[in-house]
Scaffold this motif. Structure first.
Motif, PDB file in Angstrom:
ATOM      1  N   PHE A   1       0.997  -1.228   0.026  1.00  0.00           N
ATOM      2  CA  PHE A   1       0.089  -0.169  -0.116  1.00  0.00           C
ATOM      3  C   PHE A   1       0.774   1.200  -0.052  1.00  0.00           C
ATOM      4  CE2 PHE A   1      -3.108  -2.746   2.243  1.00  0.00           C
ATOM      5  CZ  PHE A   1      -3.901  -3.172   1.256  1.00  0.00           C
ATOM      6  N   LYS A   2       1.985   1.163   0.699  1.00  0.00           N
ATOM      7  CA  LYS A   2       2.692   2.525   0.823  1.00  0.00           C
ATOM      8  C   LYS A   2       3.475   2.558  -0.676  1.00  0.00           C
ATOM      9  CE  LYS A   2       6.763   2.098   2.808  1.00  0.00           C
ATOM     10  NZ  LYS A   2       8.059   2.035   3.629  1.00  0.00           N
ATOM     11  N   LEU A   3       3.916   1.546  -1.232  1.00  0.00           N
ATOM     12  CA  LEU A   3       4.584   1.542  -2.452  1.00  0.00           C
ATOM     13  C   LEU A   3       3.518   2.050  -3.695  1.00  0.00           C
ATOM     14  CD1 LEU A   3       7.343  -1.041  -2.145  1.00  0.00           C
ATOM     15  CD2 LEU A   3       7.364   1.373  -1.797  1.00  0.00           C
TER      16      LEU A   3
ATOM     17  N   VAL B   1      15.674   5.074  -3.039  1.00  0.00           N
ATOM     18  CA  VAL B   1      17.030   4.818  -2.541  1.00  0.00           C
ATOM     19  C   VAL B   1      16.919   3.511  -1.435  1.00  0.00           C
ATOM     20  CG1 VAL B   1      18.753   5.622  -0.758  1.00  0.00           C
ATOM     21  CG2 VAL B   1      17.280   7.403  -2.191  1.00  0.00           C
ATOM     22  N   ASP B   2      18.032   2.734  -1.791  1.00  0.00           N
ATOM     23  CA  ASP B   2      17.749   1.277  -1.035  1.00  0.00           C
ATOM     24  C   ASP B   2      18.634   1.518   0.189  1.00  0.00           C
ATOM     25  OD1 ASP B   2      17.738  -1.160  -0.722  1.00  0.00           O
ATOM     26  OD2 ASP B   2      19.542  -1.944  -1.655  1.00  0.00           O
ATOM     27  N   GLU B   3      17.997   1.014   1.094  1.00  0.00           N
ATOM     28  CA  GLU B   3      18.615   1.161   2.551  1.00  0.00           C
ATOM     29  C   GLU B   3      18.368  -0.225   3.230  1.00  0.00           C
ATOM     30  OE1 GLU B   3      16.562   4.375   4.548  1.00  0.00           O
ATOM     31  OE2 GLU B   3      17.751   6.003   3.512  1.00  0.00           O
TER      32      GLU B   3
ATOM     33  N   SER C   1      15.463  -7.427   5.348  1.00  0.00           N
ATOM     34  CA  SER C   1      14.991  -6.828   3.987  1.00  0.00           C
ATOM     35  C   SER C   1      15.171  -7.782   2.833  1.00  0.00           C
ATOM     36  CB  SER C   1      15.473  -5.498   3.614  1.00  0.00           C
ATOM     37  OG  SER C   1      15.055  -4.428   4.720  1.00  0.00           O
ATOM     38  N   CYS C   2      16.631  -8.165   3.039  1.00  0.00           N
ATOM     39  CA  CYS C   2      16.941  -9.094   1.858  1.00  0.00           C
ATOM     40  C   CYS C   2      16.306 -10.326   1.990  1.00  0.00           C
ATOM     41  CB  CYS C   2      18.438  -9.570   1.854  1.00  0.00           C
ATOM     42  SG  CYS C   2      19.005 -10.691   0.809  1.00  0.00           S
ATOM     43  N   LEU C   3      15.925 -11.021   3.151  1.00  0.00           N
ATOM     44  CA  LEU C   3      15.004 -12.093   3.147  1.00  0.00           C
ATOM     45  C   LEU C   3      13.533 -12.007   2.703  1.00  0.00           C
ATOM     46  CD1 LEU C   3      14.584 -15.021   4.185  1.00  0.00           C
ATOM     47  CD2 LEU C   3      14.193 -14.094   6.447  1.00  0.00           C
ATOM     48  N   LEU C   4      13.039 -10.736   2.983  1.00  0.00           N
ATOM     49  CA  LEU C   4      11.701 -10.372   2.545  1.00  0.00           C
ATOM     50  C   LEU C   4      11.601 -10.275   1.131  1.00  0.00           C
ATOM     51  CD1 LEU C   4      10.108  -8.162   5.391  1.00  0.00           C
ATOM     52  CD2 LEU C   4       9.402 -10.325   4.893  1.00  0.00           C
ATOM     53  N   ASN C   5      12.691  -9.757   0.533  1.00  0.00           N
ATOM     54  CA  ASN C   5      12.842  -9.526  -0.977  1.00  0.00           C
ATOM     55  C   ASN C   5      12.737 -10.880  -1.702  1.00  0.00           C
ATOM     56  OD1 ASN C   5      12.542  -6.875  -1.314  1.00  0.00           O
ATOM     57  ND2 ASN C   5      14.602  -6.392  -0.817  1.00  0.00           N
TER      58      ASN C   5
ATOM     59  N   PRO D   1      11.151  -4.453  -3.325  1.00  0.00           N
ATOM     60  CA  PRO D   1      10.483  -3.282  -2.486  1.00  0.00           C
ATOM     61  C   PRO D   1      10.933  -3.100  -1.171  1.00  0.00           C
ATOM     62  CG  PRO D   1       8.899  -5.178  -2.498  1.00  0.00           C
ATOM     63  CD  PRO D   1      10.254  -5.622  -3.204  1.00  0.00           C
ATOM     64  N   PHE D   2      11.672  -4.019  -0.599  1.00  0.00           N
ATOM     65  CA  PHE D   2      11.833  -3.933   1.028  1.00  0.00           C
ATOM     66  C   PHE D   2      13.185  -3.507   1.154  1.00  0.00           C
ATOM     67  CE2 PHE D   2       8.465  -7.225   0.666  1.00  0.00           C
ATOM     68  CZ  PHE D   2       7.713  -6.728   1.450  1.00  0.00           C
ATOM     69  N   GLY D   3      13.266  -2.525   2.012  1.00  0.00           N
ATOM     70  CA  GLY D   3      14.329  -1.844   2.288  1.00  0.00           C
ATOM     71  C   GLY D   3      14.713  -0.481   1.275  1.00  0.00           C
TER      72      GLY D   3
END
Length: 121
Positions: A42-44, A57-59, A64-68, A113-115
């Motif tokens: 929803f945010k994206l 920007v990637d943070e 985040s890697c696992l979720l991606n 999208p994560f991170g």
């Protein structure tokens, strides 16, 4: 100029992309475990409605890697493929190139999208 670009963007397929993010978010929110992923969708979807004047920007970190990786397998490929195809379609004409570039930006974001943090420029 950003307002005009975003207005034309919604007509040229931005609304379809945002609906894709909303559908993915709703499907993820069906389960309790998927609610954080659904909220990210929803945010994206906001960048799918008005991408001009925003940068990604990637943070990311380990979580985040696992979720991606999970996201890539379950939902990422479909959203990225749809955005990539729309970008290719719009890049056929010279006028559509700026809009196609925005679809490519969203296609990359659809894969990982994560991170990712969205900032205004």
């Amino acid at each position: 100029m950003k307002f005009l670009g975003n207005l034309i963007w919604i007509i040229c397929g931005g609304l379809i992309s945002a609906i894709g993010w909303w559908v993915a978010g709703i499907l993820w929110c069906i389960t309790v475990v998927g609610i954080p992923v659904g909220l990210q969708c929803f945010k994206l979807s906001s960048i799918s409605l008005n991408p001009f004047g925003k940068e990604v920007v990637d943070e990311g970190g380990a979580v985040s890697c696992l979720l991606n990786v999970i996201w890539f397998i379950v939902s990422g490929v479909e959203l990225a493929l749809g955005n990539f195809l729309m970008g290719c379609f719009l890049c056929i004409t010279i006028i559509g190139i700026p809009f196609g570039k925005q679809f490519f930006k969203i296609a990359k974001l659809s894969l990982f999208p994560f991170g990712a943090k969205i900032i205004k420029i």
